[in-house]
Design an enzyme around this catalytic site. Structure first.
Site, mmCIF file in Angstrom:
data_model
loop_
_atom_site.group_PDB
_atom_site.id
_atom_site.type_symbol
_atom_site.label_atom_id
_atom_site.label_comp_id
_atom_site.label_asym_id
_atom_site.label_seq_id
_atom_site.Cartn_x
_atom_site.Cartn_y
_atom_site.Cartn_z
ATOM 1 N N ARG A 137 0.836 -1.212 0.000
ATOM 2 C CA ARG A 137 0.000 0.000 0.000
ATOM 3 C C ARG A 137 0.867 1.257 0.000
ATOM 4 N NH1 ARG A 137 -2.569 -3.576 3.749
ATOM 5 N NH2 ARG A 137 -1.553 -2.507 5.495
ATOM 6 N N ARG A 138 2.125 1.095 -0.430
ATOM 7 C CA ARG A 138 3.087 2.203 -0.361
ATOM 8 C C ARG A 138 3.689 2.532 -1.730
ATOM 9 N NH1 ARG A 138 6.522 0.145 4.973
ATOM 10 N NH2 ARG A 138 4.773 0.200 6.458
ATOM 11 N N CYS A 157 0.933 20.713 -10.385
ATOM 12 C CA CYS A 157 -0.532 20.671 -10.290
ATOM 13 C C CYS A 157 -0.978 19.235 -10.021
ATOM 14 C CB CYS A 157 -1.156 21.203 -11.576
ATOM 15 S SG CYS A 157 -0.812 22.948 -11.878
ATOM 16 N N GLN A 185 -6.776 22.534 -11.026
ATOM 17 C CA GLN A 185 -6.911 22.222 -12.448
ATOM 18 C C GLN A 185 -7.779 23.226 -13.184
ATOM 19 O OE1 GLN A 185 -9.111 18.748 -14.260
ATOM 20 N NE2 GLN A 185 -7.012 18.129 -14.717
ATOM 21 N N ASN A 194 -5.179 15.776 -18.770
ATOM 22 C CA ASN A 194 -4.597 15.053 -17.638
ATOM 23 C C ASN A 194 -5.206 13.670 -17.469
ATOM 24 O OD1 ASN A 194 -4.294 18.090 -15.698
ATOM 25 N ND2 ASN A 194 -2.697 17.029 -16.815
ATOM 26 N N HIS A 224 -11.518 24.376 -11.309
ATOM 27 C CA HIS A 224 -11.999 25.714 -11.645
ATOM 28 C C HIS A 224 -12.129 25.947 -13.148
ATOM 29 C CE1 HIS A 224 -7.531 25.940 -11.129
ATOM 30 N NE2 HIS A 224 -7.618 26.526 -12.308
ATOM 31 N N TYR A 226 -11.951 29.262 -15.611
ATOM 32 C CA TYR A 226 -11.579 30.683 -15.651
ATOM 33 C C TYR A 226 -12.716 31.526 -16.215
ATOM 34 C CZ TYR A 226 -6.741 29.966 -14.272
ATOM 35 O OH TYR A 226 -5.606 29.682 -13.550
ATOM 36 N N ALA A 281 -4.275 31.368 -18.823
ATOM 37 C CA ALA A 281 -3.789 32.199 -17.730
ATOM 38 C C ALA A 281 -2.433 31.664 -17.257
ATOM 39 C CB ALA A 281 -4.781 32.194 -16.572
#
Length: 282
Positions: A137-138, A157, A185, A194, A224, A226, A281
């Site tokens: 789990r690592r 990001c 994002q 992505n 978000h 823009y 942006a």
């Protein structure tokens, strides 16, 4: 119809109808004319894509899948932080005169650490663990190294991947799943880019370790749109939707470091017209 289209449309509608605005607040991004780039945002957008059902490419407009794959290879295979090693120009605004984006992304993946099994970088350790201890789990990569943030031209990001293996069909191959964590994002410019990138990464890693690619869980802290993108998004989500394309990899490649964009096979990718001239942006 493509499930990715449905998820994208629902996410955009939720942000526009129920999100909060940053207008009038102190924000870092600026438009090309120097004015602040405000957003409508939602906290904690989560999407789940099952690659056993379909590849999560938008059909509302085309996602450049080979270019998306090339950026993922730049980070996780070539482990580069220099735009001269990247075919697209998406990082040009953040590069210095040498082409470097600082100690970001591929630079972090390539950092060596010492383990009982030997010295390995982040991606090599992922591949080693999936081969030798798949139910650990690592199994994680992270590019958010606080000591190096001041030397990154942009904070990461999409900053961490957690790999998790589940049992597949009895007697069949194991299933490899991936959680992508993203602090922020730009939904119009980057969401499906992505998603497709990390779906392809999941496919490549799974094929390299003899597993089946399963679920991609995408967690976005600040999702978000823009302010100057809102009219574009409103038009985009009203478009006709088509079935998802069939996307696969060259089955002869079984070493993660041997994949190239030529090994990505895209069939039946029908889309609406491309959206051109999206303001970005910075």
């Amino acid at each position: 119809m493509s499930r990715a289209d449905q998820i994208f449309c629902d996410m955009c509608t939720d942000i526009i109808e129920h999100g909060t605005t940053t207008e009038g607040e102190l924000v870092r991004p600026r438009w090309e004319d120097g004015t602040p780039a405000y957003t409508i945002k939602k906290f904690g957008a989560v999407a789940r894509y099952d690659l056993r059902e379909e590849f999560p490419a938008l059909t509302l407009r085309r996602t450049a899948l080979k270019s998306a794959m090339d950026e993922v290879l730049w980070i996780y295979q070539r482990k580069s932080n220099n735009i001269h090693d990247l075919k697209s120009h998406i990082w040009d605004a953040w590069a210095d005169e040498t082409g470097s984006i600082g100690k970001a992304y591929g630079y972090q993946i390539g950092q060596m650490s010492h383990y009982p099994q030997g010295d390995m970088d982040q991606m090599d350790k992922v591949l080693y663990d999936l081969e030798h201890t798949p139910f650990s789990r690592r199994i994680i990569t992270s590019t958010y190294t606080f000591a190096d943030l001041s030397e990154m031209n942009l904070y990461p990001c999409a900053y961490s991947c957690t790999y998790n293996v589940t049992q597949g069909e009895p007697g069949g191959p194991l299933v490899l799943n991936l959680v992508l964590n993203q602090r922020s994002q730009d939904i119009l410019a980057a969401n499906n880019w992505n998603v497709c990138q990390y779906a392809i990464l999941l496919m490549m890693v799974a094929q390299s370790v003899g597993m089946v690619p399963g679920e991609l869980l995408h967690v976005i802290a600040d999702a978000h749109i823009y302010d100057r993108h809102v009219p574009i998004v409103k038009e985009l989500i009203t478009r006709e939707q088509f079935p998802a394309p069939h996307v696969s990899l060259n089955p002869e490649v079984t070493n993660f470091y041997d994949f190239t964009t030529d090994d990505l096979i895209v069939e039946g990718y029908k889309t609406g017209p491309q959206v051109k001239g999206i303001p970005i942006a910075v």
